[in-house]
Design a protein around this motif. Structure first.
Motif, short mmCIF file in Angstrom:
data_model
loop_
_atom_site.label_atom_id
_atom_site.label_comp_id
_atom_site.label_asym_id
_atom_site.label_seq_id
_atom_site.Cartn_x
_atom_site.Cartn_y
_atom_site.Cartn_z
N VAL A 84 0.84 -1.08 -0.01
CA VAL A 84 0.10 0.05 -0.13
C VAL A 84 0.97 1.14 0.05
N GLY A 85 0.73 2.18 -0.88
CA GLY A 85 1.52 3.49 -0.84
C GLY A 85 0.67 4.40 -0.55
N ALA A 86 1.17 5.23 0.27
CA ALA A 86 0.16 6.44 0.79
C ALA A 86 1.16 7.79 1.02
N PHE A 87 0.51 9.17 1.18
CA PHE A 87 1.22 10.33 1.38
C PHE A 87 1.32 10.34 2.96
N TYR A 88 2.94 10.62 3.16
CA TYR A 88 3.15 10.53 4.70
C TYR A 88 2.27 11.41 5.83
N GLU A 89 1.89 12.78 5.40
CA GLU A 89 1.07 13.52 6.15
C GLU A 89 -0.31 13.03 6.32
N THR A 90 -0.88 12.67 5.19
CA THR A 90 -2.41 12.44 5.17
C THR A 90 -2.68 10.88 5.34
N GLY A 91 -2.01 10.08 4.86
CA GLY A 91 -2.27 8.51 4.90
C GLY A 91 -2.96 8.28 3.77
N GLU A 92 -3.35 9.41 2.85
CA GLU A 92 -4.04 8.97 1.61
C GLU A 92 -3.50 8.04 0.75
N GLU A 93 -4.07 6.96 0.46
CA GLU A 93 -3.62 5.98 -0.49
C GLU A 93 -3.70 6.37 -1.78
N PHE A 94 -2.48 6.35 -2.56
CA PHE A 94 -2.25 6.51 -3.87
C PHE A 94 -2.22 5.49 -4.92
N ASP A 95 -1.77 4.28 -4.29
CA ASP A 95 -1.74 2.86 -5.01
C ASP A 95 -1.62 1.89 -4.20
N SER A 96 -2.12 0.52 -4.53
CA SER A 96 -2.13 -0.61 -3.68
C SER A 96 -2.35 -1.78 -4.42
N SER A 97 -1.46 -2.86 -4.34
CA SER A 97 -1.58 -4.17 -4.93
C SER A 97 -2.98 -4.75 -4.57
#
Length: 167
Positions: A84-97
Motif C-alpha cells: 500500500v502506498g500513501a502520502f506521509y502527512e495524510t495517509g491518503e492511499e495513492f496506489d495499492s496491490s
C-alpha cells in the motif's frame, strides 16, 4: 537509512524520555515509528496508513511491523510483494496491490532499478512473511517532479508484505 523494529523504536523513545528526566513535557516519538505502531500485523488484510503530523524524515526509514522467518530478499533476487502506498502527512492511499485483489503481487528484481530507490532499498533485508513500513523522502522517491497522482517533493509511506523470494 534508519532501520528499527517497532519495539526497538519504543525502547529508543523510552530511553530518550529517561535521559530527559521524564518530566511533564511530552516527547515526540520518532516519525516512522508513530506510523508503524498504527499498522496492522494481520497479513491477510490490507493495511491502512495512518496520517501523522510529525515532521517528515529526511532519510529513508524502515520499520518492521512483522519480522518474517522465510528467505531473505537481497540484491539480485526476484521478489513478489503486496503493498500500500500513501502520502506521509495524510495517509491518503495513492496506489495499492491490494486494490487489485488479495492475491495480487508486484514482481521486483532488487537492485535492477525497476522501482523507485527507496522502495527497492526498503525491501532489501526483509524475510518472507514480513511486513514493513518504509518512509521514503522525495529524493529516494519521485524527487521534485510530479508523477501521476504524486506531487513533486512528496514524502511517501509504503507498507510492504514480502510474499516470495526467488533466484
Amino acid at each position: 537509512m534508519t532501520r528499527r523494529t517497532v519495539p526497538g523504536a519504543l525502547l529508543a523513545l523510552t530511553l530518550s524520555l529517561a535521559a530527559c528526566g521524564g518530566g511533564e513535557e511530552e516527547a515526540t516519538p520518532p516519525a516512522a515509528a508513530e506510523v508503524a505502531e498504527e499498522v496492522s500485523t494481520d497479513l491477510s488484510e490490507a493495511p491502512d496508513v495512518p496520517p501523522t503530523d510529525a515532521p517528515a524524515p529526511d532519510e529513508l526509514v524502515v520499520e518492521d511491523v512483522v519480522v518474517g522467518d522465510g528467505e531473505e530478499a537481497v540484491d539480485g533476487t526476484s521478489v513478489a510483494v503486496k503493498y500500500v502506498g500513501a502520502f506521509y502527512e495524510t495517509g491518503e492511499e495513492f496506489d495499492s496491490s491490494w486494490s487489485r485483489g488479495a492475491d495480487d503481487t508486484l514482481p521486483v528484481t532488487l537492485g535492477a532499478g525497476q522501482v523507485i530507490p527507496g522502495f527497492d532499498q526498503g525491501i532489501t533485508g526483509m524475510q518472507v512473511g514480513g511486513r514493513r513500513v518504509v518512509t521514503i523522502p522525495s529524493e529516494l522517491g519521485y524527487g521534485e517532479a510530479d508523477s501521476g497522482p504524486i506531487p513533486g517533493g512528496s514524502t511517501l509511506v509504503f507498507v510492504i508484505d514480502l510474499v516470495e523470494v526467488s533466484g
